[in-house]
Motif scaffolding. Structure first.
Motif, PDB file in Angstrom:
ATOM      1  N   UNK A  88       0.816  -1.207   0.000  1.00 46.21           N
ATOM      2  CA  UNK A  88       0.000   0.000   0.000  1.00 46.21           C
ATOM      3  C   UNK A  88       0.857   1.267   0.000  1.00 46.21           C
ATOM      4  N   UNK A  89       2.166   1.092   0.038  1.00 42.56           N
ATOM      5  CA  UNK A  89       3.091   2.224   0.142  1.00 42.56           C
ATOM      6  C   UNK A  89       3.968   2.292  -1.101  1.00 42.56           C
ATOM      7  N   UNK A  90       3.964   3.461  -1.752  1.00 42.10           N
ATOM      8  CA  UNK A  90       4.861   3.709  -2.878  1.00 42.10           C
ATOM      9  C   UNK A  90       5.485   5.085  -2.695  1.00 42.10           C
ATOM     10  N   UNK A  91       6.578   5.321  -3.411  1.00 41.71           N
ATOM     11  CA  UNK A  91       7.260   6.605  -3.328  1.00 41.71           C
ATOM     12  C   UNK A  91       6.922   7.458  -4.537  1.00 41.71           C
ATOM     13  N   UNK A  96       2.936  16.959  -3.317  1.00 35.75           N
ATOM     14  CA  UNK A  96       2.108  17.531  -4.381  1.00 35.75           C
ATOM     15  C   UNK A  96       1.941  16.553  -5.535  1.00 35.75           C
ATOM     16  N   UNK A  97       3.015  15.836  -5.889  1.00 35.05           N
ATOM     17  CA  UNK A  97       2.904  14.818  -6.932  1.00 35.05           C
ATOM     18  C   UNK A  97       1.966  13.705  -6.487  1.00 35.05           C
ATOM     19  N   UNK A  98       2.018  13.334  -5.215  1.00 34.42           N
ATOM     20  CA  UNK A  98       1.122  12.302  -4.711  1.00 34.42           C
ATOM     21  C   UNK A  98      -0.333  12.705  -4.814  1.00 34.42           C
ATOM     22  N   UNK A  99      -0.656  13.939  -4.387  1.00 37.88           N
ATOM     23  CA  UNK A  99      -2.037  14.419  -4.472  1.00 37.88           C
ATOM     24  C   UNK A  99      -2.478  14.501  -5.928  1.00 37.88           C
ATOM     25  N   UNK A 100      -1.596  14.987  -6.818  1.00 36.95           N
ATOM     26  CA  UNK A 100      -1.934  15.042  -8.244  1.00 36.95           C
ATOM     27  C   UNK A 100      -2.206  13.656  -8.794  1.00 36.95           C
ATOM     28  N   UNK A 101      -1.381  12.681  -8.425  1.00 36.78           N
ATOM     29  CA  UNK A 101      -1.561  11.319  -8.914  1.00 36.78           C
ATOM     30  C   UNK A 101      -2.925  10.786  -8.510  1.00 36.78           C
ATOM     31  N   UNK A 102      -3.327  11.074  -7.282  1.00 41.31           N
ATOM     32  CA  UNK A 102      -4.621  10.598  -6.793  1.00 41.31           C
ATOM     33  C   UNK A 102      -5.765  11.301  -7.514  1.00 41.31           C
ATOM     34  N   UNK A 103      -5.777  12.637  -7.490  1.00 41.35           N
ATOM     35  CA  UNK A 103      -6.909  13.383  -8.032  1.00 41.35           C
ATOM     36  C   UNK A 103      -7.054  13.197  -9.535  1.00 41.35           C
ATOM     37  N   UNK A 131       0.441  33.492  -1.022  1.00 41.50           N
ATOM     38  CA  UNK A 131      -0.040  32.658   0.072  1.00 41.50           C
ATOM     39  C   UNK A 131      -1.419  32.138  -0.297  1.00 41.50           C
ATOM     40  N   UNK A 132      -1.563  30.814  -0.333  1.00 43.70           N
ATOM     41  CA  UNK A 132      -2.851  30.268  -0.694  1.00 43.70           C
ATOM     42  C   UNK A 132      -3.349  29.387   0.423  1.00 43.70           C
ATOM     43  N   UNK A 133      -4.011  28.324   0.091  1.00 43.49           N
ATOM     44  CA  UNK A 133      -4.800  27.586   1.041  1.00 43.49           C
ATOM     45  C   UNK A 133      -4.213  26.225   1.289  1.00 43.49           C
ATOM     46  N   UNK A 134      -5.042  25.253   1.298  1.00 38.10           N
ATOM     47  CA  UNK A 134      -4.746  23.839   1.556  1.00 38.10           C
ATOM     48  C   UNK A 134      -3.348  23.540   1.092  1.00 38.10           C
ATOM     49  N   UNK A 135      -2.465  24.202   0.905  1.00 31.27           N
ATOM     50  CA  UNK A 135      -1.173  24.173   0.232  1.00 31.27           C
ATOM     51  C   UNK A 135      -1.454  24.552  -1.209  1.00 31.27           C
ATOM     52  N   UNK A 136      -0.717  25.584  -1.634  1.00 39.43           N
ATOM     53  CA  UNK A 136      -1.025  26.261  -2.881  1.00 39.43           C
ATOM     54  C   UNK A 136      -1.068  25.318  -4.073  1.00 39.43           C
ATOM     55  N   UNK A 137      -0.078  24.417  -4.191  1.00 37.17           N
ATOM     56  CA  UNK A 137      -0.037  23.517  -5.345  1.00 37.17           C
ATOM     57  C   UNK A 137      -1.257  22.611  -5.374  1.00 37.17           C
ATOM     58  N   UNK A 138      -1.726  22.175  -4.214  1.00 37.58           N
ATOM     59  CA  UNK A 138      -2.911  21.317  -4.144  1.00 37.58           C
ATOM     60  C   UNK A 138      -4.162  22.118  -4.480  1.00 37.58           C
TER      61      UNK A 138
END
Length: 417
Positions: A88-91, A96-103, A131-138
């Motif tokens: 269940x664990x990958x690198x 930000x890349x992880x969130x992009x991969x999911x969404x 300055x943005x929100x939930x982390x800008x890239x996300x």
């Protein structure tokens, strides 16, 4: 590796400035911003260098035979740390890349909804680009997905601090119930475990449970969790994304991508074993990093020291500034503490941008000290990350430096406060 025997034969020094010899930090630099970029311990950096030499000695041997068992070991060590299964664990390159991969693996349909908790710490009207929100890239990723076909709706939960976990949970549940999914459509909720700025812990486990109750997908951005949260058990909390079971393709897509139309399916973990020739040393030296933390005394000892120092350091700063901590009771504080600066929050563009740039230059270039600077809820704050090499003295010194920097910008921009 040889690195371990070379460094770890000695007794562990006391936490504080005696630990600095194990890091490559400039001895004249006061670093209370490790939460932004991290600092690699010298033993781990040496392990990276040794592995790099091994790779360069025979690249074909490494890539075809050596690297995969090392990668599985690294994944297994991280899985044990966070209470998950190895497969269940990958690198990925970063959070930000992880969130992009999911969404970007959801098959979005018209009427779907992406819900995020936003933290409005914009400097002032017209100054939101820095300055943005939930982390800008996300946040920008969510906006981009919403901007293109089939245009899933973006819904925002605005949180302001100071607040409490009880209030956050209540607001979160109310928002989900007031924004139900359309028939046959999905809701995907992006949750920070620990917010970047302000550096505060959210009740993410309770929020994941609410997502389950409301039949919404939960995507936890846990960029700051490993190293600050002790005893993570993802098998128990079971968010949908730490456990990423609907990801069909890595980004970039792997040679082992399996189409739903094909008879052979390689599985989730296989997708991330080879996405092109990249520098694997940072992933393959994860065991060295965890060995270093174990040598220091383990997660409980490290985080107890850093947490106590963050709380005490925050009190020292508040006294020096004549202001207050964002979270004086410590409910939302792990190893990063937020303290208000003695500056007026009534600053509009373009003055705020200029003042922000001036403060960065004064602290980093002139004074060689730094803690993350941000604007939230009508006030200026700094976020200080307490680490094993820090002592209370660092908070005292940096507090006086920030105080002088604030006085300097007041004179520079003719501010009244």
């Amino acid at each position: 590796m040889a690195v371990s025997s070379r460094f770890y034969a000695n007794d562990v020094p006391e936490f504080g400035h005696k630990m600095l010899k194990y890091f490559a930090l400039d001895p004249d630099y006061i670093n209370l911003n490790n939460g932004s970029y991290g600092t690699t311990p010298k033993p781990v950096q040496l392990a990276v260098d040794e592995l790099t030499e091994k790779i360069e000695a025979c690249p074909d041997l490494f890539h075809k035979f050596s690297y995969l068992p090392m990668l599985v070991e690294s994944r297994a060590r991280v899985a044990s740390l966070i209470g998950a299964k190895t497969d269940e664990v990958v690198f990925v390159e970063n959070a930000s890349m992880g969130i992009n991969t999911i969404l970007r693996n959801f098959e979005w349909e018209e009427g779907d909804m992406i819900i995020s908790c936003e933290f409005p710490y914009h400097m002032a009207p017209g100054l939101t680009s820095h300055f943005s929100t939930t982390y800008n890239a996300v946040s920008r990723t969510i906006q981009h997905i919403s901007d293109v076909l089939p245009h899933p709706t973006s819904s925002v939960i605005n949180l302001t601090f100071p607040t409490t976990h009880k209030e956050i949970i209540q607001q979160f549940r109310t928002h989900l119930r007031s924004h139900p999914a359309m028939p046959g459509r999905r809701r995907v909720v992006v949750i920070d475990s620990i917010v970047s700025n302000p550096g505060v812990l959210l009740p993410w486990k309770e929020m994941v449970q609410i997502c389950k109750e409301e039949r919404a997908w939960s995507v936890v951005d846990a960029a700051h969790s490993i190293g600050q949260e002790v005893g993570i058990d993802l098998t128990q909390s079971a968010p949908d994304f730490w456990v990423s079971h609907i990801v069909r393709s890595a980004i970039p897509t792997s040679a082992l991508y399996s189409s739903p139309l094909e008879p052979v399916h390689y599985g989730f973990a296989k997708q991330f074993e080879w996405t092109g020739t990249i520098d694997w040393t940072r992933c393959l030296t994860v065991p060295d990093a965890l060995d270093f933390r174990k040598w220091m005394g383990g997660e409980e000892k490290i985080n107890a020291y850093c947490h106590d120092l963050a709380i005490n350091g925050g009190k020292i700063l508040a006294q020096i500034f004549g202001t207050s901590m964002m979270d004086p009771d410590g409910e939302l504080t792990l190893n990063m503490v937020n303290v208000e600066l003695p500056l007026s929050g009534n600053i509009t563009a373009p003055l705020g941008v200029k003042m922000h740039a001036s403060l960065l230059h004064k602290m980093l270039v002139e004074k060689k000290a730094f803690a993350a600077l941000f604007y939230h809820n009508g006030r200026w704050w700094i976020r200080c990350s307490a680490q094993v090499w820090n002592e209370s003295e660092d908070f005292e010194k940096i507090g006086k430096l920030w105080l002088q920097a604030c006085k300097d910008v007041k004179e520079e921009f003719q501010l009244t406060r």
